[in-house]
Design an enzyme around this catalytic site. Structure first.
Site, PDB file in Angstrom:
ATOM      1  N   SER A 123      53.036  -9.265 111.605  1.00 10.12           N
ATOM      2  CA  SER A 123      51.595  -9.351 111.341  1.00 10.12           C
ATOM      3  C   SER A 123      51.364  -9.652 109.867  1.00 10.12           C
ATOM      4  O   SER A 123      50.289 -10.114 109.477  1.00 10.12           O
ATOM      5  CB  SER A 123      50.900  -8.046 111.739  1.00 10.12           C
ATOM      6  OG  SER A 123      51.594  -6.926 111.211  1.00 10.12           O
TER       7      SER A 123
ATOM      8  N   GLU B  55      60.348  -9.270 120.263  1.00  7.68           N
ATOM      9  CA  GLU B  55      59.309  -9.395 121.283  1.00  7.68           C
ATOM     10  C   GLU B  55      59.880  -9.948 122.586  1.00  7.68           C
ATOM     11  O   GLU B  55      60.794 -10.773 122.569  1.00  7.68           O
ATOM     12  CB  GLU B  55      58.203 -10.343 120.788  1.00  7.68           C
ATOM     13  CG  GLU B  55      57.375  -9.754 119.668  1.00  7.68           C
ATOM     14  CD  GLU B  55      56.154 -10.603 119.318  1.00  7.68           C
ATOM     15  OE1 GLU B  55      55.881 -11.606 120.004  1.00  7.68           O
ATOM     16  OE2 GLU B  55      55.486 -10.249 118.335  1.00  7.68           O
TER      17      GLU B  55
ATOM     18  N   GLU C 254      51.761  -3.410 123.930  1.00  6.03           N
ATOM     19  CA  GLU C 254      50.554  -3.888 123.239  1.00  6.03           C
ATOM     20  C   GLU C 254      49.545  -4.463 124.237  1.00  6.03           C
ATOM     21  O   GLU C 254      49.884  -5.320 125.054  1.00  6.03           O
ATOM     22  CB  GLU C 254      50.929  -4.948 122.189  1.00  6.03           C
ATOM     23  CG  GLU C 254      49.692  -5.498 121.464  1.00  6.03           C
ATOM     24  CD  GLU C 254      49.993  -6.278 120.191  1.00  6.03           C
ATOM     25  OE1 GLU C 254      51.160  -6.313 119.756  1.00  6.03           O
ATOM     26  OE2 GLU C 254      49.032  -6.852 119.626  1.00  6.03           O
TER      27      GLU C 254
HETATM   28  O1  KIV Z   1      53.596  -7.318 113.815  1.00  4.11           O
HETATM   29  C1  KIV Z   1      53.062  -6.210 114.070  1.00  4.11           C
HETATM   30  O2  KIV Z   1      52.380  -5.616 113.235  1.00  4.11           O
HETATM   31  C2  KIV Z   1      53.287  -5.659 115.396  1.00  4.11           C
HETATM   32  C3  KIV Z   1      52.511  -4.440 115.791  1.00  4.11           C
HETATM   33  C4  KIV Z   1      51.113  -4.804 116.117  1.00  4.11           C
HETATM   34  C5  KIV Z   1      53.156  -3.711 116.915  1.00  4.11           C
HETATM   35  O3  KIV Z   1      54.065  -6.182 116.133  1.00  4.11           O
END
Ligand code: KIV
Length: 298
Positions: free
Chosen positions: A60, A130, A197
């Site tokens: 993220s 993922e 998620e």
């Molecule tokens: O990249 C991220 O911050 C995540 C979380 C939302 C689990 O994968």
């Protein structure tokens, strides 16, 4: 014979660090697990001081730190810089480095090479990947080599385009069953925990009860073993549209904006800096300095 104090080996947890067996024990004791993302050392120190159990250096970062529109552009080198910063700040929390898009999709070998970089160069305790399907053999390869792996299913942002956008997943019985099977397969492959998620709460609850490893929910209801939120979302630092599962606990963007506007105003008016922000020089030294400058200018 003298015995030397035991130093942690390359694969041993640092003193005070939460261990994977302790994390598993938290699920058995029904003790909620707290994970938060962080991307730098001061944030990691704050998360540690607040009692977070896990810190995720999420991809993220591509959106909330690096300004991209999705998580896809994050690179291993960028994620490594952030991971190193976080591991310097985190004492007790386990640091999980998110493997960015492209770093584990190609083959088990390249996934392992990249995961090892996160552990050796980034000092992370674990990595997150993922998906399920082809990801399962990656998990086996990484775990087989001694790298702890967290899974991530449901809304997996790296494949948001394939999933039809940033949408909740598992909302038909067929899709919910697929998630259930994926979660069990990830556990069987060796994951120590799984992020769920944007999954309907009853589906997440069912999955959580079916697994012996902890589930960490984000938009997956209250019954997962733990929760995770993105740093910028929870602190009100990200000014884009937040998903419905975000709870904002502060308005730091507002605070920062107010502070910066005051700073800009005070510099313009001369209100900053004040006497107390400057350094003194003994009068005699100053007089000599002035005399020397005057001499130079003659
Ligand atoms: O990249 C991220 O911050 C995540 C979380 C939302 C689990 O994968």
């Amino acid at each position: 014979m003298t015995t030397r104090p035991r130093q942690p080996g390359p694969n041993a947890p640092a003193p005070g660090k939460l261990t994977l067996p302790e994390l598993a024990e938290m699920k058995r004791r029904s003790e909620k697990i707290v994970m938060v993302t962080a991307y730098d050392a001061p944030s990691a120190r704050l998360a540690d001081a607040a009692g977070a159990d896990l810190i995720l250096v999420g991809d993220s970062a591509a959106m909330v730190v690096l300004g991209h529109d999705s998580t896809v552009p994050a690179t291993v080198d960028e994620m490594l810089v952030l991971t190193r910063a976080v591991t310097r700040g985190a004492r007790r929390p386990l640091v999980v480095a998110d493997m960015p898009f492209g770093s584990f999709q190609v083959s088990d070998e390249s996934a392992l090479e990249n995961a090892i970089r996160f552990v050796k160069e980034g000092d992370a305790e674990a990595v997150k990947v993922e998906g399920a399907g082809p990801t399962l053999s990656r998990v086996q390869a990484l775990v087989g080599a001694g790298v702890p792996v967290m899974g991530h299913i449901g809304l997996t942002p790296q494949s948001a385009t394939m999933l039809g956008g940033f949408k909740a997943q598992g909302r038909t019985s067929e899709k919910a069953l697929r998630l259930y099977e994926d979660a069990r397969a990830l556990e069987a492959a060796g994951c120590f925990s799984i992020v769920l998620e944007a999954v309907p709460a009853p589906v997440a609850t069912r999955i959580t009860h079916a697994l012996s490893i902890p589930t960490i929910g984000i938009g997956a209801g209250a019954d997962t073993d733990g929760q995770v939120l993105v740093w910028h979302d929870l602190l009100g630092l990200y000014e884009g549209r937040a998903p419905r599962f975000v709870k904002q606990y502060a308005d730091l963007a507002g605070e920062i904006r107010r502070a910066l506007e005051t700073y800009v105003g005070e510099v313009r008016t001369g209100a900053f800096p004040e006497e107390r922000h400057t350094y003194a020089i003994p009068e005699q030294e100053l007089a000599e300095f002035e005399a020397e400058v005057a001499e130079l200018l003659r």
